[in-house]
Design an enzyme around this catalytic site. Structure first.
Site, PDB file in Angstrom:
ATOM      1  CG  ASP A 321      -1.985  -1.090   1.115  1.00 23.42           C
ATOM      2  OD1 ASP A 321      -2.302  -1.522  -0.015  1.00 23.42           O
ATOM      3  OD2 ASP A 321      -2.489  -1.522   2.170  1.00 23.42           O
ATOM      4  CE  LYS A 348      -3.042  -3.920  -3.479  1.00 21.75           C
ATOM      5  NZ  LYS A 348      -3.467  -4.932  -2.496  1.00 21.75           N
TER       6      LYS A 348
HETATM    7  C1  S3P Z   1      -5.071  -5.927   3.254  1.00 23.89           C
HETATM    8  C2  S3P Z   1      -4.329  -6.621   2.344  1.00 23.89           C
HETATM    9  C3  S3P Z   1      -3.758  -5.999   1.135  1.00 23.89           C
HETATM   10  C4  S3P Z   1      -3.742  -4.480   1.228  1.00 23.89           C
HETATM   11  C5  S3P Z   1      -5.028  -3.937   1.744  1.00 23.89           C
HETATM   12  C6  S3P Z   1      -5.327  -4.489   3.125  1.00 23.89           C
HETATM   13  C7  S3P Z   1      -5.617  -6.651   4.409  1.00 23.89           C
HETATM   14  O1  S3P Z   1      -4.549  -6.367   0.012  1.00 23.89           O
HETATM   15  O2  S3P Z   1      -3.441  -3.914  -0.020  1.00 23.89           O
HETATM   16  O3  S3P Z   1      -4.993  -2.535   1.819  1.00 23.89           O
HETATM   17  O4  S3P Z   1      -6.099  -6.002   5.375  1.00 23.89           O
HETATM   18  O5  S3P Z   1      -5.585  -7.889   4.416  1.00 23.89           O
HETATM   19  P1  S3P Z   1      -4.293  -7.724  -0.811  1.00 23.89           P
HETATM   20  O6  S3P Z   1      -4.663  -8.873   0.029  1.00 23.89           O
HETATM   21  O7  S3P Z   1      -5.207  -7.594  -2.013  1.00 23.89           O
HETATM   22  O8  S3P Z   1      -2.854  -7.705  -1.187  1.00 23.89           O
END
Ligand code: S3P
Length: 442
Positions: A321, A348
């Site tokens: 992020d 995202k």
């Molecule tokens: C998150 C996982 C990440 C991240 C998101 C929050 C989480 O996403 O980018 O902001 O809380 O598990 P991804 O699982 O798609 O990588």
């Protein structure tokens, strides 16, 4: 639409608190809802994403109360104890809320329909619907496995043994949360470690969960299904993904010296700190300690020159992020910064790879955008700036470009600051209190 403009700031100074960790806040509400007894959460992020999760849980019969500033209680209904919602579950902008809730709903034998805003409804859900289908859930999704979708969970969910095809904590968590409701052991193998807040919190709530290193650097996580989860108090640390914006701002604005207190420094979340360290940033971790199973520290950032670096793609998941704000830092560094392994950035809240490349180019920065990489060229002087950025319902794009405006030659504007409310309510006031100049477009 709420347009904002950010102009060159004087030295930033102060000791500040940023809101609670978004990932941990979501999980605290969910596990509170699935346990027996009352869970008290301190420091919950009161941003739109987490409020969407709370609203969805309330629609399914969970009593959730706000008893003070960031202090919330959740009266658990036990595993598979949610009731059928009498309306559509609107997850707003939040991929985490949608995907984690789908994992929880997997063990509930009633239909539930999830939707979101234009950003969320364009994001891929197949990564979750595919493994959950194998456990016995029936999905009816819009083409391309997008929201809105209706799912019907199962009272006889099958345990799953699954190797993640993408490095995703959300997918891992969805499967583990589904595994709670199924008999037997559910196992998830992740080739690259991702944030492990779900694993830590499940253990804290009494689940039998083991984590073993995999032969090729990954991890194998096994969860014994149908445990009794016991309500547990959670203290949510400040979100490093939010702290990243004031910290990088301080690195870029001459004469700055700021400290962000009580920030979560989970090893799978601090890739940005490693990257900034490789770029020669003066970042110090002070007062390190543990709070409710998560490591925290005060993080101090002092302005100084940055140099370009090859950012370790093996740590991409630990800073997934933070690439928007890292790319801004790279624009001020002397030399070339290479960021690789960024394919996930295209999925995202917006396609962050192209949003960053487009915005930086508009601000006079030399950028190369590839399918899954970005190369930023800097000469150690502030970029021209002067860009007008479309935030595309993406909070981190909005905040990253406001930071660019704080130290570039000409102000930078964004067309809509509203998405910032999802993760960092009061961002503008907090930043202006430490010396930035963000204001309405006149
Ligand atoms: C998150 C996982 C990440 C991240 C998101 C929050 C989480 O996403 O980018 O902001 O809380 O598990 P991804 O699982 O798609 O990588």
């Amino acid at each position: 639409m709420t347009p904002l403009i950010s102009s060159a700031a004087d030295a930033l100074a102060g000791t500040i608190h940023v809101p609670g960790d978004k990932s941990i806040s979501h999980r605290a509400l969910l596990l509170g809802a699935l346990s027996t007894g009352q869970t008290r959460i301190e420091g919950l992020l009161e941003g739109e994403d987490v409020l969407a999760m709370a609203a969805a849980l309330r629609m399914m019969g969970v009593t959730i109360s706000r008893t003070g500033d960031g202090v919330w209680t959740v009266n658990g209904r036990g595993i598979a104890g949610l009731g059928e919602p009498d309306g559509i579950l609107d997850m707003g902008n939040s991929g985490t809320a949608a995907r984690l809730l789908m994992g929880v709903l997997a063990g509930h034998p009633f239909p539930a329909t999830l939707t979101g805003d234009a950003s969320l409804n364009s994001r891929p859900m197949g990564r979750v619907t595919e493994p959950l289908s194998a456990m016995g859930v029936v999905f009816n999704a819009r083409s391309g496995d997008r929201l809105p979708l209706t799912m019907t969970g199962s009272a006889d969910l099958l345990p799953l043994d699954y190797r993640l095809p993408v490095a995703s904590a959300q997918v891992k968590s969805a499967i583990l949360l589904a595994g709670l409701a199924s008999p037997g052991v559910t196992r998830v193998v992740e080739p690259t470690p991702t944030r492990d807040h779900t694993e830590r919190m499940l253990q804290a709530f009494g689940a039998e969960l083991t984590v073993e290193p995999d032969s090729d650097g990954g991890r194998s996580i096994s969860l014994q299904g149908q445990p009794e989860l016991t309500a547990t108090d959670v203290v949510v640390p400040a979100d490093i993904s939010s702290a990243a914006f004031p910290l990088v701002a301080a690195l870029l604005v001459e004469g700055s010296d700021i400290t962000v207190e009580n920030v979560g420094i989970n090893p799978e979340r601090i890739g940005l700190l490693d990257a900034l360290d490789a770029m020669g940033a003066d970042i110090r971790l002070e007062n390190k300690h543990q709070v409710a199973g998560e490591p925290v520290a005060d993080i101090r950032a002092v302005h100084g020159p940055l140099k370009g670096a090859d950012i370790d793609p093996g740590r991409a998941a630990a800073m997934i992020d933070e690439y928007p704000i890292l790319a801004i830092a790279a624009a001020f560094a002397t030399g070339t910064t290479t960021m690789k392994g960024l394919g996930e950035l295209r999925h995202k809240e917006s396609d962050r790879l192209s949003a960053m490349a487009r915005g930086l180019k508009a601000a006079g920065v030399e950028v190369e955008e590839g399918d899954d990489y970005m190369i930023v060229q800097g000469d150690g002087t502030p970029p021209v700036g002067g860009a007008a950025i479309k935030t595309g319902l993406d909070h981190r794009i909005a905040m990253a470009f406001l930071v660019l405006g704080m130290a570039s030659n000409a102000p930078v504007s964004i067309d809509d600051a509203a998405p910032i409310e999802t993760s960092f309510p009061d961002f503008t006031n907090l930043m202006n209190r430490i010396g930035t100049k963000i204001g309405p477009v006149t």
